[in-house]
Motif scaffolding. Structure first.
Motif, short mmCIF file in Angstrom:
data_model
loop_
_atom_site.label_atom_id
_atom_site.label_comp_id
_atom_site.label_asym_id
_atom_site.label_seq_id
_atom_site.Cartn_x
_atom_site.Cartn_y
_atom_site.Cartn_z
N ASN A 66 37.23 8.67 -25.69
CA ASN A 66 38.44 9.25 -26.29
C ASN A 66 38.51 8.88 -27.76
OD1 ASN A 66 39.75 10.53 -23.98
ND2 ASN A 66 40.09 8.47 -23.17
N ALA A 67 38.85 9.86 -28.60
CA ALA A 67 38.76 9.65 -30.04
C ALA A 67 40.07 9.96 -30.73
CB ALA A 67 37.65 10.54 -30.61
N ILE A 68 40.44 9.11 -31.67
CA ILE A 68 41.59 9.31 -32.53
C ILE A 68 41.16 9.02 -33.97
CG2 ILE A 68 43.89 8.48 -33.19
CD1 ILE A 68 44.01 9.98 -30.60
N VAL A 69 41.52 9.90 -34.90
CA VAL A 69 41.23 9.69 -36.31
C VAL A 69 42.51 9.83 -37.11
CG1 VAL A 69 40.08 10.65 -38.34
CG2 VAL A 69 38.81 10.41 -36.20
N LEU A 70 42.76 8.85 -37.98
CA LEU A 70 43.86 8.93 -38.94
C LEU A 70 43.27 9.23 -40.31
CD1 LEU A 70 46.07 5.83 -37.98
CD2 LEU A 70 45.98 8.10 -36.93
N ALA A 71 43.89 10.14 -41.04
CA ALA A 71 43.37 10.53 -42.35
C ALA A 71 44.52 10.73 -43.34
CB ALA A 71 42.55 11.81 -42.24
N LYS A 72 44.18 10.52 -44.61
CA LYS A 72 45.17 10.69 -45.67
C LYS A 72 44.43 10.91 -46.98
CE LYS A 72 49.27 8.40 -47.61
NZ LYS A 72 50.09 7.16 -47.55
N ASP A 73 44.80 11.94 -47.70
CA ASP A 73 44.21 12.24 -49.01
C ASP A 73 42.69 12.37 -48.95
OD1 ASP A 73 46.76 12.15 -50.16
OD2 ASP A 73 46.63 9.98 -50.48
N MET A 79 40.46 11.21 -46.77
CA MET A 79 39.67 10.08 -46.31
C MET A 79 40.21 9.60 -44.96
SD MET A 79 41.16 6.99 -48.76
CE MET A 79 40.42 5.64 -47.82
N THR A 80 39.32 9.03 -44.18
CA THR A 80 39.78 8.40 -42.95
C THR A 80 40.40 7.05 -43.30
OG1 THR A 80 37.58 7.44 -42.61
CG2 THR A 80 38.04 9.52 -41.50
N VAL A 81 41.50 6.75 -42.63
CA VAL A 81 42.12 5.42 -42.83
C VAL A 81 42.09 4.61 -41.55
CG1 VAL A 81 43.56 6.16 -44.76
CG2 VAL A 81 44.45 6.34 -42.42
N GLY A 82 41.79 5.27 -40.44
CA GLY A 82 41.67 4.57 -39.17
C GLY A 82 40.92 5.42 -38.16
N ILE A 83 39.99 4.80 -37.43
CA ILE A 83 39.19 5.52 -36.43
C ILE A 83 39.19 4.71 -35.14
CG2 ILE A 83 36.92 6.42 -35.81
CD1 ILE A 83 36.35 6.74 -38.80
N GLY A 84 39.57 5.35 -34.04
CA GLY A 84 39.51 4.73 -32.72
C GLY A 84 38.54 5.50 -31.86
N ALA A 85 37.56 4.80 -31.28
CA ALA A 85 36.46 5.51 -30.61
C ALA A 85 36.16 4.96 -29.24
CB ALA A 85 35.20 5.42 -31.47
N GLY A 86 35.79 5.87 -28.33
CA GLY A 86 35.12 5.53 -27.09
C GLY A 86 35.90 4.70 -26.09
N GLN A 87 37.19 4.88 -26.01
CA GLN A 87 37.99 4.13 -25.05
C GLN A 87 38.23 4.95 -23.79
OE1 GLN A 87 38.63 1.01 -25.62
NE2 GLN A 87 37.76 1.10 -27.68
N VAL A 88 38.64 4.27 -22.72
CA VAL A 88 38.79 4.95 -21.43
C VAL A 88 40.17 5.56 -21.25
CG1 VAL A 88 37.01 3.64 -20.26
CG2 VAL A 88 39.35 2.73 -20.34
N GLY A 140 43.81 24.78 -29.47
CA GLY A 140 43.25 25.63 -28.42
C GLY A 140 41.81 25.31 -28.08
N ILE A 141 41.22 24.34 -28.77
CA ILE A 141 39.84 23.90 -28.45
C ILE A 141 39.81 22.38 -28.48
CG2 ILE A 141 38.65 25.95 -29.31
CD1 ILE A 141 38.12 24.44 -31.90
N ARG A 142 38.86 21.80 -27.76
CA ARG A 142 38.71 20.35 -27.76
C ARG A 142 37.31 19.99 -28.21
NH1 ARG A 142 38.09 19.42 -21.20
NH2 ARG A 142 35.83 19.54 -21.20
N HIS A 143 37.10 18.69 -28.47
CA HIS A 143 35.78 18.24 -28.95
C HIS A 143 35.34 16.97 -28.22
CE1 HIS A 143 35.10 21.12 -32.08
NE2 HIS A 143 36.14 20.78 -32.79
N PHE A 144 35.23 17.02 -26.91
CA PHE A 144 34.68 15.87 -26.19
C PHE A 144 33.30 15.53 -26.72
CE2 PHE A 144 37.09 16.37 -21.89
CZ PHE A 144 38.12 15.59 -22.38
N LYS A 145 33.03 14.26 -26.93
CA LYS A 145 31.69 13.79 -27.30
C LYS A 145 31.43 12.52 -26.49
CE LYS A 145 28.90 12.34 -31.29
NZ LYS A 145 27.81 13.30 -31.11
N HIS A 146 30.68 12.69 -25.39
CA HIS A 146 30.45 11.57 -24.48
C HIS A 146 29.09 10.93 -24.71
CE1 HIS A 146 33.53 13.72 -21.82
NE2 HIS A 146 34.09 12.66 -22.32
#
Length: 508
Positions: free
Chosen positions: A412-419, A421-430, A502-508
């Protein structure tokens, strides 16, 4: 009885020297077409195959070696009295060596102006038949498809009077690999021409590029194979400096390059263990790198940084201040290269242009999963603002940026961005709340006023609630959960704008 060798090659590398040595050792040499003419011009006493068969080459050369006097000589079991008798009755002499490589099908279909007729005419028939016949009968026949093996065969004949059976067995293996790869290229070309994406059987042809010191871990053996036909990205990068690439280097560098392809504007991508740890766009790559570095100055240590513009000296100076495994760019200023080359071990890769459509393959025990690559960005006509507030122009720009990045983060992926650039990335959790908390914690105060991208929908409103606490102002996510209304209500309550893609981006 004198020994005989049949030589008929499309690629002529080393063949004259090989034929001369066989001639000197008393071999009668049979040949066809252009190979025959070349050998005769070089003073080698070759015999036309048509003189052996008593039948001329016909159908514009399509039929010349498909004859019992050739295949009988290749397939006869020399220790079988019945086979020997049949050879004698039919005037067939054994053939001891076959040196054949095939019509240039690969080279033909890579031409920009190739026609189907050109491709079909460059499908070899007689060559594979002779190779397979000789390889099947390896106990008696030496088959050569690789010029690199010519010298070894000559040396063994000089020392032992013949090649060793273990050598013939090894060469037979190579021969079947050669014809298998050739047929795979033809099959995949015809699949494409017929518009067939997922056939009942599937084959791929890859050629070894290098042996690796080890695989993902030191106890695993590994090698790197490139697409036999045409490839880009990491497989076509040119190493300008540094140690050999490891298994993990190649895998991580590929992840960086795949993400880099998402951007047209100057971009910097930092990757660690195939996940991005800092991504940014700017008016130039110097500023893009500074922003990407600021996202996560800890994780970038020992990572990979890739750029989509020529690397300048100022950016190289900044890169030289930290330990990096690999630096990738389409080109390098001379001064920039000189700066980076002072670091002995850093790998510097020059990225090639171009693109080739390939499948995404995932190996499972006893099988393989095959799919199209995920190359979808956003369908503007499917973007739906589902909250009372709509994102501002600035937020929408950052949402689009974050959506490009989250596509390349392990779910599961979450990305925070501002201006930009990424300011926070959360990756690969259940679950989805953990990467949300991770990305917010990484962003710290930078989370306030940022936007959030999620690779899949929200089953609960908890992500929106955490975003609200952190001061995140806008969210982009696929939508489609049965609990969408709960997330929409939570966003409205917090004054957060939210878009469904309307679309997702699973990356397992």
């Amino acid at each position: 009885m004198s020994k005989r060798a049949l030589i008929s090659v499309s690629k002529k590398d080393g063949i004259v020297d090989f034929a001369k040595k066989l001639d000197e050792m008393g071999y009668e040499i049979l040949s066809t077409g252009g190979t025959y003419r070349l050998l005769k011009d070089m003073g080698i006493n070759a015999v036309k195959v048509s003189d052996v068969t008593g039948f001329p080459e016909i159908l514009d050369g399509r039929v010349k070696t498909l004859h019992p006097k050739i295949h009988g000589g290749l397939l006869a079991i020399r220790d079988d009295e019945n086979h020997r008798r049949q050879l004698e009755e039919n005037g067939i002499k054994p053939i001891d060596i076959v040196a054949v490589n095939l019509y240039p099908f690969k080279e033909t279909i890579l031409k920009d102006d190739v026609t189907l007729e050109d491709a079909i005419e460059n499908i070899d028939i007689g060559g594979p038949s002779m190779i397979r016949a000789a390889a099947k009968n390896y106990r008696y026949v030496t088959v050569l498809v690789d010029p690199d093996d010519y010298d070894k065969v000559v040396e063994e004949i000089k020392e032992y009077g013949n090649t060793k059976e273990e050598t013939r067995f090894y060469l037979a293996m190579k021969a079947f690999g050669h014809t298998a790869s050739y047929d795979s290229l033809i099959y995949n070309y015809l699949l494409d021409k017929n518009g067939v994406e997922f056939p009942d059987t599937i084959t791929f042809s890859f050629e070894k590029s290098q042996d690796m010191r080890y695989g993902e871990n030191p106890h695993q053996k590994a090698a790197f194979y490139k697409n036999s036909l045409k490839s880009f990205g990491i497989s076509e990068c040119v190493k300008l400096h540094g140690k050999e690439l490891s298994f993990n280097n190649i895998n991580d560098a590929n992840a960086a390059i795949e993400l880099l392809k998402e951007f047209d504007e100057p971009a910097a991508v930092a990757v660690k263990h195939t996940n991005p740890c800092g991504v940014a766009v700017a008016d130039n790559i110097y500023d893009a790198f500074k922003k990407a570095y600021e996202c996560d100055p800890v994780s970038i240590f020992g990572g990979i940084v890739a750029f989509n513009r020529k690397l300048d000296a100022n950016t190289a100076l900044e890169l030289s201040k930290i330990f990096l495994e690999i630096i990738i760019a389409p080109d390098f200023e001379e001064e920039a290269l000189a700066i980076l080359e002072k670091k002995k071990n850093v790998r510097i890769l020059k990225l090639s242009d171009g693109y080739v459509k390939e499948y995404d393959l995932k190996k499972v025990e006893g099988g393989i999963l095959v799919q199209e690559k995920d190359e979808v960005d956003l369908y503007d006509d499917k973007l739906t603002v589902v909250t009372k507030n709509a994102p501002s122009e600035r937020e929408l720009k950052d949402l689009r940026f974050a959506w490009k990045v989250v596509k390349h983060v392990k779910s599961n992926a979450i990305v925070l961005a501002k201006d930009g650039m990424t300011v926070g990335i959360g990756a690969g959790q259940v679950n989805r709340i953990w990467p949300t908390e991770q990305s917010i914690r990484q962003a710290g105060e930078k989370a306030r006023g940022s936007v959030l991208a999620s690779d899949a929908f929200f089953p609960f409103p908890d992500v929106v609630e955490e975003a609200s606490k952190a001061g995140i102002t806008s969210i982009i996510q696929p939508g489609g959960s049965i609990n969408d209304d709960a997330s929409i209500d939570a966003a409205d309550k917090a004054g957060i704008s939210m878009i469904f893609t309307g679309i997702r981006h699973f990356k397992h």
